[in-house]
Design an enzyme around this catalytic site. Structure first.
Site, PDB file in Angstrom:
ATOM      1  N   HIS A   3       0.342   1.006 -22.228  1.00  0.00           N
ATOM      2  CA  HIS A   3       1.363   0.891 -21.178  1.00  0.00           C
ATOM      3  C   HIS A   3       0.742   0.339 -19.892  1.00  0.00           C
ATOM      4  CE1 HIS A   3       5.144   2.348 -19.182  1.00  0.00           C
ATOM      5  NE2 HIS A   3       4.347   2.255 -18.125  1.00  0.00           N
ATOM      6  N   GLU A   4      -0.339   0.966 -19.476  1.00  0.00           N
ATOM      7  CA  GLU A   4      -0.977   0.523 -18.227  1.00  0.00           C
ATOM      8  C   GLU A   4      -1.573  -0.869 -18.390  1.00  0.00           C
ATOM      9  OE1 GLU A   4      -0.446   1.990 -15.536  1.00  0.00           O
ATOM     10  OE2 GLU A   4       0.385   3.820 -16.394  1.00  0.00           O
ATOM     11  N   ASP A  52       9.308   3.302 -13.847  1.00  0.00           N
ATOM     12  CA  ASP A  52       9.351   1.831 -13.855  1.00  0.00           C
ATOM     13  C   ASP A  52      10.789   1.354 -13.885  1.00  0.00           C
ATOM     14  OD1 ASP A  52       6.661   1.975 -14.053  1.00  0.00           O
ATOM     15  OD2 ASP A  52       6.562   1.527 -16.191  1.00  0.00           O
ATOM     16  N   THR A  84       4.984   9.456  18.478  1.00  0.00           N
ATOM     17  CA  THR A  84       4.719  10.684  19.216  1.00  0.00           C
ATOM     18  C   THR A  84       3.371  10.584  19.918  1.00  0.00           C
ATOM     19  OG1 THR A  84       5.865  11.765  17.421  1.00  0.00           O
ATOM     20  CG2 THR A  84       4.761  13.167  18.991  1.00  0.00           C
ATOM     21  N   PRO A  97       8.926   3.388  11.596  1.00  0.00           N
ATOM     22  CA  PRO A  97       8.793   4.293  10.452  1.00  0.00           C
ATOM     23  C   PRO A  97       7.968   5.521  10.820  1.00  0.00           C
ATOM     24  CG  PRO A  97       8.002   2.076   9.929  1.00  0.00           C
ATOM     25  CD  PRO A  97       8.301   2.094  11.380  1.00  0.00           C
ATOM     26  N   PRO A  98       8.078   6.574  10.034  1.00  0.00           N
ATOM     27  CA  PRO A  98       7.325   7.789  10.339  1.00  0.00           C
ATOM     28  C   PRO A  98       5.824   7.540  10.296  1.00  0.00           C
ATOM     29  CG  PRO A  98       8.614   8.032   8.320  1.00  0.00           C
ATOM     30  CD  PRO A  98       8.953   6.716   8.886  1.00  0.00           C
ATOM     31  N   THR A 147       3.837   6.182  12.466  1.00  0.00           N
ATOM     32  CA  THR A 147       3.261   4.971  13.053  1.00  0.00           C
ATOM     33  C   THR A 147       2.746   5.209  14.458  1.00  0.00           C
ATOM     34  OG1 THR A 147       5.539   4.365  13.494  1.00  0.00           O
ATOM     35  CG2 THR A 147       4.432   3.211  11.710  1.00  0.00           C
TER      36      THR A 147
HETATM   37  P1  ADP Z   1       5.445   9.363  14.460  1.00  0.00           P
HETATM   38  O1  ADP Z   1       5.578   7.903  14.646  1.00  0.00           O
HETATM   39  O2  ADP Z   1       6.093   9.824  13.210  1.00  0.00           O
HETATM   40  O3  ADP Z   1       5.823  10.130  15.686  1.00  0.00           O
HETATM   41  P2  ADP Z   1       2.860  10.375  15.059  1.00  0.00           P
HETATM   42  O4  ADP Z   1       2.701   9.775  16.394  1.00  0.00           O
HETATM   43  O5  ADP Z   1       3.183  11.803  15.029  1.00  0.00           O
HETATM   44  O6  ADP Z   1       3.903   9.576  14.211  1.00  0.00           O
HETATM   45  O7  ADP Z   1       1.534  10.094  14.236  1.00  0.00           O
HETATM   46  C1  ADP Z   1       0.965  11.041  13.385  1.00  0.00           C
HETATM   47  C2  ADP Z   1      -0.536  10.909  13.371  1.00  0.00           C
HETATM   48  O8  ADP Z   1      -0.937   9.664  12.821  1.00  0.00           O
HETATM   49  C3  ADP Z   1      -1.145  10.938  14.743  1.00  0.00           C
HETATM   50  O9  ADP Z   1      -1.391  12.242  15.145  1.00  0.00           O
HETATM   51  C4  ADP Z   1      -2.416  10.136  14.572  1.00  0.00           C
HETATM   52  O10 ADP Z   1      -3.451  10.950  14.079  1.00  0.00           O
HETATM   53  C5  ADP Z   1      -2.074   9.151  13.497  1.00  0.00           C
HETATM   54  N1  ADP Z   1      -1.731   7.844  14.051  1.00  0.00           N
HETATM   55  C6  ADP Z   1      -0.560   7.205  13.910  1.00  0.00           C
HETATM   56  N2  ADP Z   1      -0.576   6.014  14.523  1.00  0.00           N
HETATM   57  C7  ADP Z   1      -1.776   5.884  15.090  1.00  0.00           C
HETATM   58  C8  ADP Z   1      -2.392   4.869  15.884  1.00  0.00           C
HETATM   59  N3  ADP Z   1      -1.770   3.749  16.213  1.00  0.00           N
HETATM   60  N4  ADP Z   1      -3.648   5.080  16.294  1.00  0.00           N
HETATM   61  C9  ADP Z   1      -4.294   6.214  15.980  1.00  0.00           C
HETATM   62  N5  ADP Z   1      -3.773   7.206  15.250  1.00  0.00           N
HETATM   63  C10 ADP Z   1      -2.532   7.048  14.786  1.00  0.00           C
END
Ligand code: ADP
Length: 681
Positions: free
Chosen positions: A472-473, A547, A256, A250-251, A253
């Site tokens: 509601h809450e 909801d 990169t 997932p994004p 994580t």
């Molecule tokens: P993606 O998986 O989308 O490529 P990124 O690697 O760009 O995500 O992560 C974005 C930011 O989230 C990183 O620059 C870092 O600051 C933080 N981050 C994500 N995962 C970690 C991790 N395992 N440890 C430390 N920082 C993390």
């Protein structure tokens, strides 16, 4: 009125970061100079244009009356008609003596330049006028036609527009080249790869220490680096070095980040680019860039190529046959496939790629021999979250009450990027309040803010509305408290946040599988808000939109994806491969579609009735809670415990399990090899 869970998935404020570009703008200075040259050139051209004109007409203009008079008095020596536009009047000695007594004439009796100019409107009338004026004159002067070329302005008139066009074109092309990162930045470099190269000379300051958790991924990826450095070790036994490694997850994580840290750790040249860097508005550019990238890489082997967001080019081919498809992307992908399979296994180039949409990638890309290895980078678990907090708290000034274990427990579903954001947000909040250190409350506020958005204290809400929101809450809170499998409540608020009017925070269990019962209980709790409005006020409102959306989706998933409905049975119409296009044709008959609709509606209605029943039974508690909520705006799990008593099924097994995991992680990090890891500075 929203029912927010402490679920950070989908909150990915940090887009996957691009790698730092250490040598990003080497030609910035030169560009600056070039602009000056253009400017000067332009100014000179304009200047010449004006001065050129002025130089041609320095004389005084004469009007018709004066000219006629001078002609009559025989003061004019010569009339030159220049390009049939202007007349230049040369006075004779008599005229000069009358009008320019200080000027001495040449031997021919005239001056070398004209004394007056006269702008003629129509040629015939001018000739007529000159003739008429001299009717009674003994020695009339006649008009001589002179053709005079103003080369400068003629040339300029032709050249300037072209020149401007060319300058404009050059600037455009340079800009384009720059956008494409194509080295010298010209149109001729458009087919060149845009990869950033990191090698010995460029320092990448991200190392494995900056990547928390992801131990397996690190080991796996370091093995890849080892392949490159000591290939004989593996090939001598007949093994083949893998060609590609795909990071999937997932994004946010850390995919990169992991790749960046490999660049920092590996000590081999590292080419980094994003999938979209191949795409350009020109046809054939993508494929040519892929070729260029690989030929560059081969010349630097052993090395690593990292392609971020590979789904931009790696999407399954030929899916959108109706719309004609995207041939350019396909040919780019084809080229990538050929390159990956084309080079010999031992050529020492390994492709690392990251994506969060592995499901839509082309099957050919994923087959063994291309991306042989896939590394799954999951959302961090409680231990992982704690470690990520540790990494991001390194540079922060923390108060004594900040407890990483507690924060890790409070943030289920958060990605690494979310946690990085929490830390930053907490620091900003503390700074805004003028504190010297960041304390626990700042972190909690940051978590709330990231889940729910900014508090909007100034939103105008009438007391009537406030009461409805409170009930509601309170309805959500009560039902979730009283149902065994619903997530226990952490906090409810009726302070508007983001675009919701109130919110309830839950602490979801971190489960890997969910039973039918659990899903059903969650649905009841989600409908608890609307049910409370029904029970208390006898009427329902529009406030339950999100909801309803949530339960509808959940019920639909139960019936059509998870096979949790007895009438539809153990069928799943989910397509994990993404290859089938269900948008036009459904994989089931009309009759099944009807049954699905009925079942979805049945499940939701049943859950709603159950919610109403629970709240009718516990109306007193509900009212107490809502009243408290109106007074205090925020209430916590403890308040619910006071009203409804402890949740009988809240055994602390779960809690024990989590604490044990954290403890184990703690012990591990106390081993000598990690001793030099800085604690919260
Ligand atoms: P993606 O998986 O989308 O490529 P990124 O690697 O760009 O995500 O992560 C974005 C930011 O989230 C990183 O620059 C870092 O600051 C933080 N981050 C994500 N995962 C970690 C991790 N395992 N440890 C430390 N920082 C993390």
């Amino acid at each position: 009125m929203e029912n927010n869970e402490t679920n950070g998935a989908g909150n990915n404020p940090n887009q996957p970061g691009q790698p730092d570009h250490p040598n990003q703008n080497p030609n910035k200075k030169r560009r600056f100079n070039m602009m000056w040259i253009y400017a000067i050139l332009f100014a000179v051209l304009i200047g010449l244009q004006f001065f050129g004109r002025d130089a041609a007409t320095p004389q005084e203009e004469v009007d018709q009356g004066k000219l006629i008079e001078m002609l009559k008095k025989e003061e004019v020596g010569k009339i030159e008609l220049i390009n049939k536009e202007d007349a230049e009047i040369f006075l004779n000695q008599k005229g000069l003596a009358a009008h320019f007594p200080e000027v001495t004439p040449n031997p021919d009796g005239l001056t070398s330049t004209a004394n007056y100019t006269y702008r003629i409107g129509s040629l015939e009338r001018f000739e007529e006028m000159v003739e008429n004026a001299q009717q009674e004159v003994a020695h009339p002067v006649y008009i001589t036609n002179v053709r005079r070329n103003n080369w400068m302005s003629d040339i300029l008139a032709w050249v300037l527009p072209f020149g401007l066009l060319i300058v404009f074109w050059i600037v455009m092309m340079r800009g384009m080249g720059r956008n494409m990162g194509g080295g010298a930045g010209s149109i001729f470099n458009i087919g060149k790869s845009r990869a950033q190269l990191y090698d010995k000379n460029t320092s990448v300051n991200v190392t494995f220490k900056d990547v928390a958790g992801l131990e397996e991924a690190k080991v796996e990826i370091m093995e890849v680096v080892d392949f490159l450095k000591n290939p004989e070790k593996y090939t001598k036994l007949g093994g083949k070095i893998p060609k590609g490694v795909l990071l999937v997850g997932p994004p946010g994580t850390g995919k990169t980040l992991l790749a960046k840290s490999v660049a920092g750790e590996a000590n081999v040249p590292f080419f980094s680019l994003s999938g979209s860097d191949f795409v350009e508005m020109f046809v054939g550019v993508g494929a040519s860039r892929v070729r260029d990238l690989f030929s560059n890489a081969k010349s630097k082997a052993p090395c690593i190529i990292f392609i971020d967001e590979i789904d931009a080019i790696g999407r399954a081919r030929g899916k959108s046959a109706i719309t004609g498809g995207n041939d350019e992307r396909e040919s780019t992908l084809n080229q990538l496939l050929t390159e990956m399979d084309g080079f010999g296994t031992n050529s020492g180039v390994i492709v690392l790629a990251a994506t969060n949409r592995a499901d839509i990638l082309d099957k050919a890309l994923l087959r063994a021999g291309r991306f042989d290895r896939q590394i799954y980078v999951e959302l961090p678990d409680i231990v992982g979250r704690k470690e990520i907090f540790e990494v991001h708290m390194r540079g922060l000034k923390l108060g004594k009450d900040v407890d990483k274990d507690f924060l890790a427990k409070q943030t289920p579903g958060f990605s690494g990027a979310d946690i990085a954001n929490v830390c930053n947000e907490a620091a900003l909040m503390a700074a805004r309040k003028g504190k010297d250190e960041i304390d626990k409350q700042d972190f909690l506020d940051a978590v709330d803010r990231i889940i729910g958005g900014l508090e909007k204290k100034n939103k105008i809400i009438t007391p009537e509305e406030k009461k409805v929101i409170a009930f509601h809450e309170a309805g959500h809170a009560t039902t979730s408290w009283l149902l065994q499998y619903a997530h226990p409540l952490v906090k409810v608020t009726i302070v508007p946040r983001g675009n919701s009017l109130g919110a309830a925070w839950y602490l979801p269990e971190e489960r890997q599988i969910t039973t039918k019962e659990q899903m059903y209980h969650e649905m009841i709790a989600t409908l608890g808000g609307r049910a409370a409005e029904q029970v208390v006020f006898g009427q329902i409102s529009t406030g339950a939109l999100s909801d309803l959306e949530k339960v509808t989706k959940q019920a639909f998933a139960m019936v059509t994806y998870y096979g949790l409905d007895e009438e539809i049975g153990n069928l799943s119409y989910y397509d994990s491969s993404g290859q089938q296009d269900y948008s036009l044709t459904k994989p089931y008959s009309e009759k099944t579609a009807e049954t699905i609709d009925q079942r979805v509606s049945f499940i939701v209605e049943k859950a709603y009735k159950d919610a109403v029943a629970i709240l009718t039974d516990h109306r007193d508690g509900l009212t107490q809670l809502a009243t408290k909520l109106v007074e205090e705006e925020v209430i916590f799990g403890e308040d619910l415990e006071q009203i409804f008593g402890k949740r009988p099924w809240d055994n602390s097994e779960d809690e024990k399990l989590k604490n044990a995991a954290l403890k184990a992680a703690e012990n591990k990090s106390e081993t000598p090899e990690n001793e030099n890891q800085p604690e919260n500075a």
